[in-house]
Design an enzyme around this catalytic site. Structure first.
Site, PDB file in Angstrom:
ATOM      1  N   SER A 112      40.854  35.509   4.258  1.00 52.16           N
ATOM      2  CA  SER A 112      41.134  34.758   5.476  1.00 52.16           C
ATOM      3  C   SER A 112      40.286  33.489   5.533  1.00 52.16           C
ATOM      4  O   SER A 112      39.289  33.364   4.828  1.00 52.16           O
ATOM      5  CB  SER A 112      40.839  35.631   6.701  1.00 52.16           C
ATOM      6  N   GLY A 113      40.694  32.560   6.362  1.00 53.66           N
ATOM      7  CA  GLY A 113      39.895  31.356   6.564  1.00 53.66           C
ATOM      8  C   GLY A 113      40.554  30.109   6.022  1.00 53.66           C
ATOM      9  O   GLY A 113      41.576  30.154   5.332  1.00 53.66           O
TER      10      GLY A 113
ATOM     11  N   GLY B  38      36.878  33.661   1.204  1.00 57.37           N
ATOM     12  CA  GLY B  38      35.810  32.723   1.515  1.00 57.37           C
ATOM     13  C   GLY B  38      34.566  33.454   1.970  1.00 57.37           C
ATOM     14  O   GLY B  38      34.440  34.671   1.821  1.00 57.37           O
TER      15      GLY B  38
ATOM     16  N   GLY C 215      33.039  37.309   8.279  1.00 60.01           N
ATOM     17  CA  GLY C 215      33.426  37.822   9.581  1.00 60.01           C
ATOM     18  C   GLY C 215      33.432  36.783  10.669  1.00 60.01           C
ATOM     19  O   GLY C 215      33.717  37.095  11.831  1.00 60.01           O
ATOM     20  N   GLY C 216      33.135  35.524  10.311  1.00 60.28           N
ATOM     21  CA  GLY C 216      33.213  34.466  11.308  1.00 60.28           C
ATOM     22  C   GLY C 216      34.613  34.312  11.862  1.00 60.28           C
ATOM     23  O   GLY C 216      34.812  33.876  12.996  1.00 60.28           O
ATOM     24  N   GLY C 217      35.600  34.718  11.038  1.00 59.43           N
ATOM     25  CA  GLY C 217      36.993  34.666  11.478  1.00 59.43           C
ATOM     26  C   GLY C 217      37.508  35.984  12.005  1.00 59.43           C
ATOM     27  O   GLY C 217      38.711  36.132  12.257  1.00 59.43           O
TER      28      GLY C 217
ATOM     29  N   GLU D 294      38.848  42.514   5.205  1.00 58.68           N
ATOM     30  CA  GLU D 294      38.320  41.790   4.048  1.00 58.68           C
ATOM     31  C   GLU D 294      37.514  42.722   3.150  1.00 58.68           C
ATOM     32  O   GLU D 294      37.582  42.643   1.929  1.00 58.68           O
ATOM     33  CB  GLU D 294      37.447  40.624   4.517  1.00 58.68           C
TER      34      GLU D 294
END
Length: 283
Positions: free
Chosen positions: A33-34, A91, A104-106, A112
């Site tokens: 993701s990202g 990412g 995990g910022g997203g 993930e």
């Protein structure tokens, strides 16, 4: 650096990572993701001559990127039991010298981690801002996916572990309430002091077990994961995919390999348009 230059750096890193790790004869490929992953899928689409490849997304956003590229997504839980992903691209929010990652910022960290652990190798693609000597150098918090009912308890327990002001992540419109993951869980962002490597502990730079205010990467991940109500921790450490496979071969597959698998290689797009690749020290 302008936003345009950052995006150029991401694209350059993605193109090199795909060139060196994507095999058109692969059968299953993990897609993280990202924003950087958009360029990974773009590069795969350009390089792929095999319409039979199935792509496993880590969340809604990455599935849409796969579909929009005309590639074929498959849900993680549709994979046959013994099938391993040939490679997974993702990412990171920050990467340290030992290739440990914060992710995990997203808010997709649980899925993930599932995909990373299912891959023969996890390849990380990022821009130069994510390249730091230790985790929690520039990125401020550890993302943690938590059952909604357990949020107050986990917040309290994180403070006992030494986190300074852990907070429940809200949506951009705060009045809409907490941000929900694809599992309908919540995310807590927990600040800690800069995390030590095992080599730092060996050199006497701290105990790394929280008793003196310092934490080593693997130990803090384990301590947080052990809290009741925590689904997953946004630290990707432990074995990489190649080492994990070696463990399985040596013991006949009796060992359950966990830890989120750190990458076998990280590709950083740099300010000048070049790409800096880093691999595990023992590889």
């Amino acid at each position: 650096m302008s936003d345009v230059n950052v995006e150029t750096a991401k694209r350059a890193a993605a193109q090199q990572a795909v060139k060196e790790h994507f095999n058109p004869n692969a059968t299953h490929v993990g897609i993280g993701s990202g924003t950087t992953i958009v360029y990974v899928v773009e590069a795969i689409k350009a390089a792929s001559t095999n319409p039979s490849i199935l792509f496993v997304p880590t969340g809604y956003q990455s599935r849409q990127v796969i579909v929009n590229a005309g590639l074929t997504p498959i849900a993680f839980d549709s994979l046959p039991e013994r099938v391993m992903l040939d490679v997974a691209f993702d990412g990171a929010d920050e990467v340290d010298e030992d290739l440990n990652c914060i992710k995990g910022g997203g808010a997709c960290l649980f899925q993930e981690k599932l995909v990373a652990e299912k891959a023969k190798k996890f390849v990380c693609v990022a821009d130069y801002r994510k390249n730091q000597p230790r985790l929690l150098t520039n990125w401020p918090t550890i993302p943690i996916e938590v059952a909604p009912i357990a949020v107050p308890t986990v917040l309290h327990d994180l403070c006992i572990l030494g986190s300074t002001g852990p907070k429940l992540r809200t949506t951009l419109l705060e009045k809409s309430g907490p941000l929900k993951t694809d599992q309908d869980f919540f995310i807590i962002d927990a600040p800690f002091t800069t995390l030590l490597l095992a080599s730092d502990v060996a050199a006497g730079k701290g105990k790394g077990d929280g008793s003196d205010g310092t934490w080593e990467v693997n130990k803090v991940a384990t301590a947080i994961k052990n809290l009741t109500g925590v689904l997953e921790v946004g630290i990707f450490s432990g074995l990489n995919g190649i080492d994990a496979e070696e463990v399985r071969k040596n013991d006949g597959g009796r060992t359950v390999v966990t830890g989120g698998q750190k990458p076998v290689a990280v590709y950083f797009g740099m300010q000048d348009g070049s790409v800096q690749m880093r691999v595990a020290a023992n590889k």
